[in-house]
Design a protein around this motif. Sequence first.
Motif, short mmCIF file in Angstrom:
data_model
loop_
_atom_site.label_atom_id
_atom_site.label_comp_id
_atom_site.label_asym_id
_atom_site.label_seq_id
_atom_site.Cartn_x
_atom_site.Cartn_y
_atom_site.Cartn_z
N ASP A 88 0.82 -1.21 0.00
CA ASP A 88 0.00 0.00 0.00
C ASP A 88 0.86 1.26 0.00
OD1 ASP A 88 -2.68 1.29 0.29
OD2 ASP A 88 -1.78 2.01 2.13
N ASP A 89 1.98 1.25 0.70
CA ASP A 89 2.83 2.44 0.77
C ASP A 89 3.43 2.76 -0.59
OD1 ASP A 89 2.57 2.81 3.62
OD2 ASP A 89 3.82 1.04 3.84
N ILE A 90 3.77 1.73 -1.36
CA ILE A 90 4.44 1.92 -2.64
C ILE A 90 3.45 2.04 -3.79
CG2 ILE A 90 6.05 0.86 -4.29
CD1 ILE A 90 7.33 -0.58 -1.86
N GLN A 91 2.42 1.20 -3.77
CA GLN A 91 1.51 1.13 -4.92
C GLN A 91 0.11 1.64 -4.63
OE1 GLN A 91 2.19 -3.20 -4.91
NE2 GLN A 91 2.62 -3.01 -7.10
N GLY A 92 -0.22 1.82 -3.36
CA GLY A 92 -1.61 2.04 -3.00
C GLY A 92 -2.02 3.48 -2.90
N SER A 93 -2.44 3.88 -1.69
CA SER A 93 -3.10 5.16 -1.50
C SER A 93 -2.28 6.32 -2.02
CB SER A 93 -3.41 5.36 -0.01
OG SER A 93 -2.23 5.22 0.77
N ALA A 94 -1.00 6.40 -1.62
CA ALA A 94 -0.18 7.54 -2.02
C ALA A 94 0.00 7.59 -3.54
CB ALA A 94 1.18 7.48 -1.34
N ALA A 95 0.40 6.45 -4.13
CA ALA A 95 0.69 6.45 -5.55
C ALA A 95 -0.56 6.66 -6.39
CB ALA A 95 1.37 5.13 -5.93
N ALA A 96 -1.61 5.88 -6.11
CA ALA A 96 -2.81 5.95 -6.93
C ALA A 96 -3.53 7.29 -6.76
CB ALA A 96 -3.74 4.80 -6.57
N VAL A 97 -3.67 7.74 -5.50
CA VAL A 97 -4.37 9.00 -5.25
C VAL A 97 -3.56 10.18 -5.79
CG1 VAL A 97 -5.21 10.56 -3.45
CG2 VAL A 97 -5.59 8.09 -3.26
N ALA A 98 -2.24 10.13 -5.62
CA ALA A 98 -1.39 11.22 -6.13
C ALA A 98 -1.48 11.29 -7.65
CB ALA A 98 0.05 11.02 -5.69
N LEU A 99 -1.42 10.13 -8.31
CA LEU A 99 -1.52 10.14 -9.77
C LEU A 99 -2.86 10.72 -10.22
CD1 LEU A 99 -0.38 9.43 -12.55
CD2 LEU A 99 -1.39 7.15 -12.29
N ALA A 100 -3.93 10.35 -9.53
CA ALA A 100 -5.24 10.90 -9.87
C ALA A 100 -5.23 12.42 -9.73
CB ALA A 100 -6.31 10.29 -8.97
N GLY A 101 -4.59 12.91 -8.67
CA GLY A 101 -4.50 14.36 -8.48
C GLY A 101 -3.68 15.03 -9.57
N ILE A 102 -2.57 14.39 -9.96
CA ILE A 102 -1.72 14.96 -11.01
C ILE A 102 -2.47 15.00 -12.34
CG2 ILE A 102 0.39 14.60 -12.35
CD1 ILE A 102 1.60 13.34 -9.79
N ILE A 103 -3.16 13.92 -12.66
CA ILE A 103 -3.94 13.89 -13.90
C ILE A 103 -5.00 14.99 -13.89
CG2 ILE A 103 -5.60 12.54 -15.24
CD1 ILE A 103 -3.99 10.03 -14.46
N THR A 109 -4.27 22.83 -16.16
CA THR A 109 -3.14 23.49 -16.84
C THR A 109 -3.12 23.22 -18.33
OG1 THR A 109 -1.69 21.58 -16.38
CG2 THR A 109 -1.74 23.37 -14.75
N LYS A 110 -4.01 22.31 -18.80
CA LYS A 110 -4.11 21.96 -20.22
C LYS A 110 -2.76 21.48 -20.77
CE LYS A 110 -8.10 24.88 -21.27
NZ LYS A 110 -8.47 25.03 -19.85
N THR A 111 -2.17 20.55 -20.03
CA THR A 111 -0.90 19.95 -20.45
C THR A 111 -1.03 18.44 -20.39
OG1 THR A 111 -0.05 19.98 -18.17
CG2 THR A 111 0.48 21.88 -19.57
N ARG A 112 -0.07 17.75 -21.03
CA ARG A 112 0.05 16.31 -20.85
C ARG A 112 0.95 16.04 -19.64
NH1 ARG A 112 2.87 14.10 -25.82
NH2 ARG A 112 4.17 15.93 -25.33
N LEU A 113 0.90 14.84 -19.12
CA LEU A 113 1.78 14.49 -18.02
C LEU A 113 3.23 14.72 -18.38
CD1 LEU A 113 0.11 11.14 -16.84
CD2 LEU A 113 0.06 13.34 -15.63
N VAL A 114 3.62 14.33 -19.58
CA VAL A 114 5.02 14.41 -19.99
C VAL A 114 5.47 15.84 -20.26
CG1 VAL A 114 4.68 14.13 -22.48
CG2 VAL A 114 6.73 13.15 -21.38
N ARG A 132 7.12 5.90 -9.80
CA ARG A 132 7.01 4.71 -10.65
C ARG A 132 5.69 4.69 -11.41
NH1 ARG A 132 10.16 -0.13 -8.98
NH2 ARG A 132 11.81 0.55 -7.58
N ILE A 133 4.59 4.95 -10.71
CA ILE A 133 3.29 4.90 -11.37
C ILE A 133 3.13 6.09 -12.32
CG2 ILE A 133 1.92 6.18 -9.65
CD1 ILE A 133 -0.25 4.05 -9.97
N LEU A 134 3.80 7.19 -12.01
CA LEU A 134 3.78 8.36 -12.89
C LEU A 134 4.53 8.06 -14.19
CD1 LEU A 134 3.08 11.31 -13.40
CD2 LEU A 134 5.05 11.96 -12.00
N VAL A 135 5.66 7.38 -14.09
CA VAL A 135 6.40 6.96 -15.28
C VAL A 135 5.51 6.07 -16.16
CG1 VAL A 135 8.30 5.51 -16.10
CG2 VAL A 135 8.72 7.21 -14.34
N ALA A 136 4.83 5.12 -15.53
CA ALA A 136 3.94 4.22 -16.28
C ALA A 136 2.83 5.01 -16.98
CB ALA A 136 3.34 3.18 -15.35
#
Length: 275
Positions: A88-103, A109-114, A132-136
């Motif tokens: 969960d620390d590596i793949q779970g709440s932080a990673a998944a929720v953070a990626l959702a927030g970044i998206i 900002t009308k940009t792509r992730l990259v 890691r999940i952001l790279v994916a």
Amino acid sequence: DLVNPRSCLPLMIDVGTNNEDLLDSEFYIGLRQKRVSDDQYHELMDEVMASLVDLYGPNVSIQLEDMANKNGFRFLEKYKRDYLVFNDDIQGSAAAVALAGIISSTRVTKTRLVDNKYLFHGAGAAATGIARILVAAMKDEGASDAEARSRIYMMDSRGLIVKSRPNGTLEQHKIPFVREDMGPIDRLSDAVTQIHPSVLIGASAVPGAFTREVLNSMSTINKRPVIFALSNPTEKAECTAEAAFKSTDCRCIFVSGSPFPTIHLPNGKEFFPST
């Protein structure tokens, strides 16, 4: 679908402690012995994993929680091919929720992730899990692995993670994010001014790490700076919501790992921090 709590079994692995204060405390309820060796710990984990599958079948989902960084990454890599396991620390709440927030922030900002540069303050399990999940996710957009990793900069307690850094070796989970194109940078404020990140992600548990200087710089560099102060509880947050909004002229996109009250401005505007 939600998981029925009656289908869950909490399991704590106690392998002792080297903390003398705990061992001497009459209130300590853990195993009163020195921590076992790594080899013994790994043998125990092998037995635990095999026993869980024997008891509950091959589809039992095993969550690893609150492990030391080196063990969390090691066990995840070791068991992921033979067991239904996640950390969960590596793949779970932080990673998944953070990626959702970044998206979500890219839609503002009308940009792509990259198109963004990501500066992480903190390089533990949560930070590298998000990276890691952001790279994916960037690769899903069409970026190459090298291009995706080139957008990520990470700082730990000794500064920016670069190949030329003189002070010590790196833990295994940090190696994929070592920069070869920059020299050492010790201070976060200097990293912001030199790298020009569009997204600043805090997962360091260093309260107040995002100073007014840092936030002002993010505001100067970006029309809509993205500030993620993810550490919790609240007293560990890299900055407060109020500090983030006031230091960026209320232009930031702010996400936190701890709750903060609504921001009320003299002009009547209200801002609701996202947690």
